[in-house]
Design a protein around this motif. Structure first.
Motif, PDB file in Angstrom:
ATOM      1  N   PHE A 125      10.031   4.682   7.872  1.00  0.00           N
ATOM      2  CA  PHE A 125       9.151   3.525   8.087  1.00  0.00           C
ATOM      3  C   PHE A 125       9.442   2.417   7.072  1.00  0.00           C
ATOM      4  N   GLN A 126       9.503   2.800   5.798  1.00  0.00           N
ATOM      5  CA  GLN A 126       9.645   1.780   4.752  1.00  0.00           C
ATOM      6  C   GLN A 126      10.997   1.074   4.844  1.00  0.00           C
ATOM      7  N   ALA A 140       0.817  -1.226   0.000  1.00  0.00           N
ATOM      8  CA  ALA A 140       0.000   0.000   0.000  1.00  0.00           C
ATOM      9  C   ALA A 140       0.845   1.267   0.000  1.00  0.00           C
ATOM     10  N   GLU A 141       1.804   1.282  -0.878  1.00  0.00           N
ATOM     11  CA  GLU A 141       2.758   2.396  -0.917  1.00  0.00           C
ATOM     12  C   GLU A 141       2.094   3.769  -1.084  1.00  0.00           C
ATOM     13  N   ALA A 183      14.970   3.840  -9.682  1.00  0.00           N
ATOM     14  CA  ALA A 183      13.512   3.811  -9.869  1.00  0.00           C
ATOM     15  C   ALA A 183      13.046   5.107 -10.542  1.00  0.00           C
ATOM     16  N   LEU A 184      12.071   4.962 -11.385  1.00  0.00           N
ATOM     17  CA  LEU A 184      11.523   6.124 -12.083  1.00  0.00           C
ATOM     18  C   LEU A 184      10.704   6.982 -11.111  1.00  0.00           C
ATOM     19  N   PRO A 220      22.514  11.300  -7.562  1.00  0.00           N
ATOM     20  CA  PRO A 220      22.532  11.356  -9.025  1.00  0.00           C
ATOM     21  C   PRO A 220      21.407  10.494  -9.608  1.00  0.00           C
ATOM     22  N   SER A 221      20.616  11.076 -10.497  1.00  0.00           N
ATOM     23  CA  SER A 221      19.493  10.347 -11.088  1.00  0.00           C
ATOM     24  C   SER A 221      19.587  10.397 -12.597  1.00  0.00           C
ATOM     25  N   GLU A 222      19.520   9.233 -13.219  1.00  0.00           N
ATOM     26  CA  GLU A 222      19.538   9.189 -14.687  1.00  0.00           C
ATOM     27  C   GLU A 222      18.307   9.887 -15.264  1.00  0.00           C
ATOM     28  N   PHE A 223      17.223   9.921 -14.481  1.00  0.00           N
ATOM     29  CA  PHE A 223      15.985  10.532 -14.980  1.00  0.00           C
ATOM     30  C   PHE A 223      15.997  12.056 -14.835  1.00  0.00           C
ATOM     31  N   ALA A 224      16.934  12.553 -14.036  1.00  0.00           N
ATOM     32  CA  ALA A 224      17.060  14.009 -13.894  1.00  0.00           C
ATOM     33  C   ALA A 224      18.231  14.521 -14.716  1.00  0.00           C
ATOM     34  N   GLY A 225      19.028  13.602 -15.233  1.00  0.00           N
ATOM     35  CA  GLY A 225      20.209  14.005 -15.984  1.00  0.00           C
ATOM     36  C   GLY A 225      21.248  14.682 -15.103  1.00  0.00           C
ATOM     37  N   GLY A 226      21.254  14.352 -13.820  1.00  0.00           N
ATOM     38  CA  GLY A 226      22.217  14.948 -12.897  1.00  0.00           C
ATOM     39  C   GLY A 226      21.769  14.734 -11.466  1.00  0.00           C
ATOM     40  N   ARG A 227      22.330  15.493 -10.560  1.00  0.00           N
ATOM     41  CA  ARG A 227      21.967  15.325  -9.156  1.00  0.00           C
ATOM     42  C   ARG A 227      20.622  15.997  -8.890  1.00  0.00           C
ATOM     43  N   VAL A 228      19.849  15.359  -8.036  1.00  0.00           N
ATOM     44  CA  VAL A 228      18.499  15.871  -7.820  1.00  0.00           C
ATOM     45  C   VAL A 228      18.060  15.557  -6.382  1.00  0.00           C
ATOM     46  N   ARG A 229      17.159  16.370  -5.878  1.00  0.00           N
ATOM     47  CA  ARG A 229      16.512  16.073  -4.601  1.00  0.00           C
ATOM     48  C   ARG A 229      15.018  16.096  -4.867  1.00  0.00           C
ATOM     49  N   LEU A 230      14.323  15.012  -4.538  1.00  0.00           N
ATOM     50  CA  LEU A 230      12.901  14.912  -4.841  1.00  0.00           C
ATOM     51  C   LEU A 230      12.093  14.809  -3.556  1.00  0.00           C
ATOM     52  N   GLU A 231      10.868  15.270  -3.641  1.00  0.00           N
ATOM     53  CA  GLU A 231       9.972  15.254  -2.483  1.00  0.00           C
ATOM     54  C   GLU A 231       8.736  14.468  -2.858  1.00  0.00           C
ATOM     55  N   SER A 232       8.731  13.182  -2.589  1.00  0.00           N
ATOM     56  CA  SER A 232       7.554  12.391  -2.943  1.00  0.00           C
ATOM     57  C   SER A 232       7.522  11.074  -2.190  1.00  0.00           C
ATOM     58  N   VAL A 233       6.334  10.513  -2.124  1.00  0.00           N
ATOM     59  CA  VAL A 233       6.148   9.197  -1.518  1.00  0.00           C
ATOM     60  C   VAL A 233       6.933   8.140  -2.299  1.00  0.00           C
ATOM     61  N   GLN A 234       6.829   8.193  -3.610  1.00  0.00           N
ATOM     62  CA  GLN A 234       7.534   7.206  -4.445  1.00  0.00           C
ATOM     63  C   GLN A 234       9.021   7.224  -4.148  1.00  0.00           C
ATOM     64  N   ASN A 235       9.599   8.423  -4.124  1.00  0.00           N
ATOM     65  CA  ASN A 235      11.030   8.576  -3.883  1.00  0.00           C
ATOM     66  C   ASN A 235      11.399   8.008  -2.508  1.00  0.00           C
ATOM     67  N   ALA A 236      10.589   8.345  -1.506  1.00  0.00           N
ATOM     68  CA  ALA A 236      10.851   7.871  -0.139  1.00  0.00           C
ATOM     69  C   ALA A 236      10.780   6.345  -0.080  1.00  0.00           C
ATOM     70  N   ALA A 237       9.722   5.778  -0.625  1.00  0.00           N
ATOM     71  CA  ALA A 237       9.497   4.337  -0.490  1.00  0.00           C
ATOM     72  C   ALA A 237      10.502   3.530  -1.317  1.00  0.00           C
ATOM     73  N   ASP A 238      10.749   3.959  -2.542  1.00  0.00           N
ATOM     74  CA  ASP A 238      11.679   3.199  -3.393  1.00  0.00           C
ATOM     75  C   ASP A 238      13.121   3.324  -2.910  1.00  0.00           C
TER      76      ASP A 238
END
Lengths: 107, 419
Positions: free
Chosen positions: B16-17, A38-39, B319-320, B283-301
């Motif tokens: 948590f994750q 449940a991500e 992870a995308l 470093p993220s291949e999807f950002a083409g460089g260093r990046v800081r993201l704010e999201s559930v996906q980013n946290a969980a993956d």
């Protein structure tokens, strides 16, 4: 109160009570059922609450909406004809005894 | 010798994750999850949505029930602040007293709200949203408030505006830049949301800076704009972004830039210390460089990636990124990172509220934003994750089936998951 039976990929089953209106995903989380991640929290953005619904119950469920259909396509374990996202299944009295099987992997 | 195990600092989604995934990976050593918030770990996304609307309560947003932590032998220390790291000793210091030893340390320290740098920001009736405690406060203030000013036209500001409007409040959004969510979406989407909010009665002011919060009797009374206009408001909600919590890492001598610096394994310059979630720049291949993201996906993956590494199966994080926002009954789904695009093409119809924007950098598809086109989003995730580029012509062609393209591109040996 209606019950849901979760069957792990190794075949172990657990029966839990799920009040009417609660989703099958939430009932799993509340009862410590491993195998439901449940991500996204139940908003149809990830596929980590994927379940295989027992055939006799599958027909009783309202059909999946487009969003759910799309998410099922990216499920970690390939979707089957009775695949659903447990976040989209709300318990009703009619679903008492619902059996859902959990995939081996969710991500 | 007894193993010290893993300490995770931060009890948000990433922290948590990590704990949950470590156990799922078969990790048997001690796990301590420690954070300043008094609550057991909960989901943040509903705070600006269902929680304020009243469709979800504090209980229903818990990531797992309290018993989960005992059942999985995870020591959860809520309401505790970590005051220091002695990396040489592999120990952390807890502010309330004592040290804890670790083999691996995971920093999931999250971020803090940026304060609005104007006079009156500290007044009663000016609120920010990040934590459950802040959400509870906003919910309480929303009951009596009539006129709401929201400062910041990003995801949080617009979600707050949409909730307040649905609760029957008069809402004005003040955005300093010329368009909404301008850091992340194309102008066509900004315009769509501006018109959508306006259609629901939300007043949206772009290119307008808040100059000060005005007051009456010690309480906020409104927002004075740089233009001189004053927006009357008995509740002022501020959503102008967050800054990563890097203080602990910096004090410990770790490298810090726009976040705690980590490599592609999410490891800091200390081989025993990882950083994940809102606080890390990597470093993220999807950002083409260093990046800081704010999201559930980013946290969980990222949590999953680091948990696997600690359990003995290290792999680079790849992870995308994906994101979503809910405003009124519209869900915007975003796949990939659109920053750096030089061309967009569209599919579907804005008028019908059913369209996707495909972002290209040269000939490479880098991101897709979708409204009411969930299949575009999901298959887009697959295509971008696999590095399969469709041409702009194909992207714009409604008859070209993204599902078929995604399936055709899949290499059988490769796991199906793109998360």
């Amino acid at each position: 109160m209606p019950k849901v039976i979760y069957v792990s990929h190794t075949g172990e089953s657990r029966e839990v009570e799920a009040p009417v209106g609660m989703t099958v995903m939430n009932a799993a989380l509340k009862n410590g059922i491993d195998g439901i991640i449940a991500e996204c929290g139940g908003v149809c953005m990830c596929s980590t609450c994927h379940v295989f619904v027992d055939e006799k119950f599958f027909a009783k469920l309202p059909p999946a909406r487009d969003t759910e259909e799309a998410v099922l396509e990216i499920a970690a374990e390939e979707r089957r004809p009775t695949s659903r996202l447990s976040c989209q299944i709300k318990m009703t009295e009619d679903l008492d005894g619902l059996i859902v099987r959990l995939p081996k992997k969710q991500r | 010798m007894t193993r010290a195990g893993t300490i995770i600092v931060g009890t948000g989604q990433a922290g948590f994750q990590t704990a949950a995934s470590l156990r799922a990976e078969g990790y048997l050593d001690p796990i301590t999850l420690i954070g300043e918030e008094p609550h057991i770990p909960y989901q943040r996304p509903p705070l600006s949505k269902g929680f304020l609307l009243g469709t979800q309560d504090a209980d229903s947003i818990e990531l797992r029930p309290a018993a989960f932590y005992n059942d999985h032998k995870i020591t959860l220390l809520s309401g505790e602040r970590v005051s220091g790291i002695s990396s040489g000793m592999r120990q952390i210091e807890i502010e309330s007293g004592g040290q804890l030893s670790y083999d691996s340390l995971v920093l999931a320290t999250g971020a803090s709200n940026r304060k609005l740098p104007v006079e009156g920001e500290e007044l009663e009736g000016v609120l920010y949203l990040r934590s459950l405690a802040e959400a509870i406060l906003i919910k309480k203030h929303l009951e009596a408030a009539r006129n709401i000013a929201v400062i910041g036209g990003g995801f949080i500001g617009l979600e707050l505006a949409s909730v307040a409007s649905q609760l029957g409040k008069n809402v004005t959004v003040v955005e300093a830049l010329p368009r909404l969510m301008s850091r992340v979406v194309a102008p066509v989407i900004s315009k769509f949301f501006r018109e959508f909010h306006a259609g629901r009665g939300v007043r949206i002011l772009c290119s307008q800076a808040a100059a000060r919060i005005t007051s009456a009797g010690g309480k906020a009374r409104g927002v004075r704009l740089a233009s001189g206009e004053e927006i009357a408001a008995d509740l002022i909600l501020i959503g102008i972004g967050i800054a990563p919590n890097t203080e602990l890492a910096a004090k410990a001598g770790l490298s810090v830039s726009n976040g705690i610096s980590a490599n592609e394994f999410l490891k800091t310059i200390d081989p025993n210390i990882y950083a994940i979630g809102d606080c890390v720049e990597y470093p993220s291949e999807f950002a083409g460089g260093r990046v800081r993201l704010e999201s559930v996906q980013n946290a969980a993956d990222q949590a999953q990636c680091v948990a696997a590494a600690i359990a003995g199966r290290p792999a680079p994080y790849r992870a995308l990124p994906w994101f979503w926002t809910d405003q009124f009954d519209i869900k915007l789904q975003m796949a990939g990172i659109s920053a750096g695009h030089d061309r967009i093409v569209m599919r579907g119809s804005v008028e019908d509220r059913r369209f996707s924007v495909f972002y290209f950098q040269g000939s490479k598809l880098i991101a897709i934003d979708s409204i009411n086109r969930p299949a575009d989003h999901m298959f887009g995730r697959k295509l971008i994750a696999m590095g399969v580029s469709v041409t702009p012509e194909v992207a714009a062609d409604e008859r070209a089936d993204l599902r078929r393209l995604a399936i055709a591109a899949e290499i059988p040996e490769r796991p199906r998951s793109v998360n």
